[in-house]
Scaffold this motif. Sequence first.
Motif, mmCIF file in Angstrom:
data_model
loop_
_atom_site.group_PDB
_atom_site.id
_atom_site.type_symbol
_atom_site.label_atom_id
_atom_site.label_comp_id
_atom_site.label_asym_id
_atom_site.label_seq_id
_atom_site.Cartn_x
_atom_site.Cartn_y
_atom_site.Cartn_z
ATOM 1 N N ALA A 229 0.823 -1.219 0.000
ATOM 2 C CA ALA A 229 0.000 0.000 0.000
ATOM 3 C C ALA A 229 0.847 1.255 0.000
ATOM 4 O O ALA A 229 0.300 2.363 -0.123
ATOM 5 C CB ALA A 229 -0.922 -0.006 1.217
ATOM 6 N N ALA A 230 2.175 1.122 0.123
ATOM 7 C CA ALA A 230 3.035 2.294 0.274
ATOM 8 C C ALA A 230 2.933 3.222 -0.931
ATOM 9 O O ALA A 230 2.795 4.443 -0.785
ATOM 10 C CB ALA A 230 4.480 1.860 0.502
ATOM 11 N N GLY B 286 1.199 6.852 -0.782
ATOM 12 C CA GLY B 286 2.090 7.974 -1.055
ATOM 13 C C GLY B 286 1.557 8.869 -2.157
ATOM 14 O O GLY B 286 1.700 10.091 -2.102
ATOM 15 N N GLN B 287 0.937 8.255 -3.164
ATOM 16 C CA GLN B 287 0.375 9.034 -4.266
ATOM 17 C C GLN B 287 -0.855 9.819 -3.823
ATOM 18 O O GLN B 287 -1.060 10.963 -4.230
ATOM 19 C CB GLN B 287 0.021 8.102 -5.424
ATOM 20 C CG GLN B 287 -0.349 8.823 -6.707
ATOM 21 C CD GLN B 287 -0.434 7.874 -7.888
ATOM 22 O OE1 GLN B 287 -0.410 6.648 -7.722
ATOM 23 N NE2 GLN B 287 -0.519 8.418 -9.087
ATOM 24 N N ALA C 277 4.059 11.276 0.220
ATOM 25 C CA ALA C 277 5.011 10.398 0.899
ATOM 26 C C ALA C 277 5.391 10.932 2.280
ATOM 27 O O ALA C 277 5.534 10.165 3.234
ATOM 28 C CB ALA C 277 6.264 10.217 0.033
ATOM 29 N N ARG C 278 5.540 12.247 2.411
ATOM 30 C CA ARG C 278 5.941 12.810 3.693
ATOM 31 C C ARG C 278 4.886 12.551 4.762
ATOM 32 O O ARG C 278 5.205 12.224 5.914
ATOM 33 C CB ARG C 278 6.179 14.318 3.546
ATOM 34 C CG ARG C 278 7.284 14.678 2.575
ATOM 35 C CD ARG C 278 7.296 16.173 2.299
ATOM 36 N NE ARG C 278 7.733 16.905 3.456
ATOM 37 C CZ ARG C 278 8.991 17.246 3.710
ATOM 38 N NH1 ARG C 278 9.948 16.886 2.873
ATOM 39 N NH2 ARG C 278 9.309 17.932 4.784
ATOM 40 N N ARG C 279 3.619 12.678 4.383
ATOM 41 C CA ARG C 279 2.554 12.457 5.356
ATOM 42 C C ARG C 279 2.477 10.990 5.766
ATOM 43 O O ARG C 279 2.306 10.672 6.952
ATOM 44 C CB ARG C 279 1.222 12.905 4.746
ATOM 45 C CG ARG C 279 0.063 12.930 5.745
ATOM 46 C CD ARG C 279 -1.175 13.493 5.080
ATOM 47 N NE ARG C 279 -2.308 13.541 6.007
ATOM 48 C CZ ARG C 279 -3.530 13.904 5.657
ATOM 49 N NH1 ARG C 279 -3.774 14.268 4.401
ATOM 50 N NH2 ARG C 279 -4.496 13.911 6.547
ATOM 51 N N VAL C 280 2.611 10.099 4.777
ATOM 52 C CA VAL C 280 2.601 8.666 5.079
ATOM 53 C C VAL C 280 3.744 8.319 6.020
ATOM 54 O O VAL C 280 3.570 7.577 7.001
ATOM 55 C CB VAL C 280 2.693 7.837 3.778
ATOM 56 C CG1 VAL C 280 2.919 6.359 4.093
ATOM 57 C CG2 VAL C 280 1.438 8.010 2.946
#
Length: 397
Positions: A265-266, A270-271, A275-278
């Motif tokens: 799920a990464a 991220g999309q 990515a920073r929030r994830v």
Amino acid sequence: MTDHILRPALILGLLSCIGPFAIDMYLPALPEIGAALGTSVPAMQTTITAYFIAFGLAQLFYGPWADQAGRKPPLYAGIAIFLVGSILCTLAPTVEWLIAGRFVQGLGGAAMMVVPRAIIRDMHTGHAATRLMAAVMLVISVSPMLAPLTGSILMTVTGWRGIFGALVVAGMASLLVLAFAQAETLRPEHRQPFDLKATLRGSRHLLGDRVFMGLTFLGGFGMASFFVFIASASFVYTQSFGLSPTGFSIAFAINAVGFFAASQAAGTLGQRLGARRVMGWATLGFAASTAALLGLALMGLASLAVCVAGLFIANAFLGLIIPTTMVMALEEHGDMAGLASSLGGTLQMLAGGVMIAATGPFFDGTPTPMLAAIALCGLLALGLSRLALARPQPTAA
């Protein structure tokens, strides 16, 4: 999964999983090997530490070589060295020989970790690279799910030496995959002649890059938590909880499923979310879950079910962290992807080796020292996430 992701994911995953197989397949046999060679638990943990240290240091060599000569020559050399190490392990008469064989295995296995990362960077960037990285990890996930069980079966048929014999066969199969299925992805015009000064200059640049170093060690301490688990779990699960080698293999697979299921799920998360929030939420969840698990252990509540369930949750957060940090760390360094990948991989493996060595003296066969080391890694990863993900402050006019 589209064909332009599926095919390279299968090929790169098969090449990359040789190294994890070399770790995971013999885990159920650690107590038996120790008894057969008349050695201690710390000495057997050293066979894992030796592999990680060699694995990390060798990446400094393979990365620049891959930038200079293309991606395939270092892979051929790495697989050949890995085969030599596997043969040494198969024939080892003492634990010292086994440690030496594991070190040689690590020297070869490093190529199959650092070069596929650079190949992914050759082919894609951004979210596409994260999806491919996650797909490769899905293929690699065969290792923690099947390798320990395969090792426990081989133990009953051939004894522990048959496990390393199987790794010889796996290494030969990977040579065939490399020769006939993997194309060269670095065009000659993009290759960089090896220049020691340029390598040192590039290394200084990377070492001075706050974001690169923060992301590297964020992922490094995440991986270190898994390495501590790898080095300790077989003894904890068999000695403290009384599991058989097969029972340990099943428990280990459950713990690993959380990691690899979440890693898929990464790319999508991220999309959608960035990515920073994830990364921010994942590191917070990883630190909180590992700290909670340690708290239960200190209260005497770390039963087998609690450990398996708690580590499943923690590893799920870790599955979001690892592929994202790998891609984010290389994102701004495409002109030196091989060097960045090798330097980052070296630092991460050394972090894992140091954590195993540092926690080894405290190991007493119970879950608490293992869970304390994992929680420490979680807290360090959380702190580094705040450093690496902090947005630069605007300069005053």
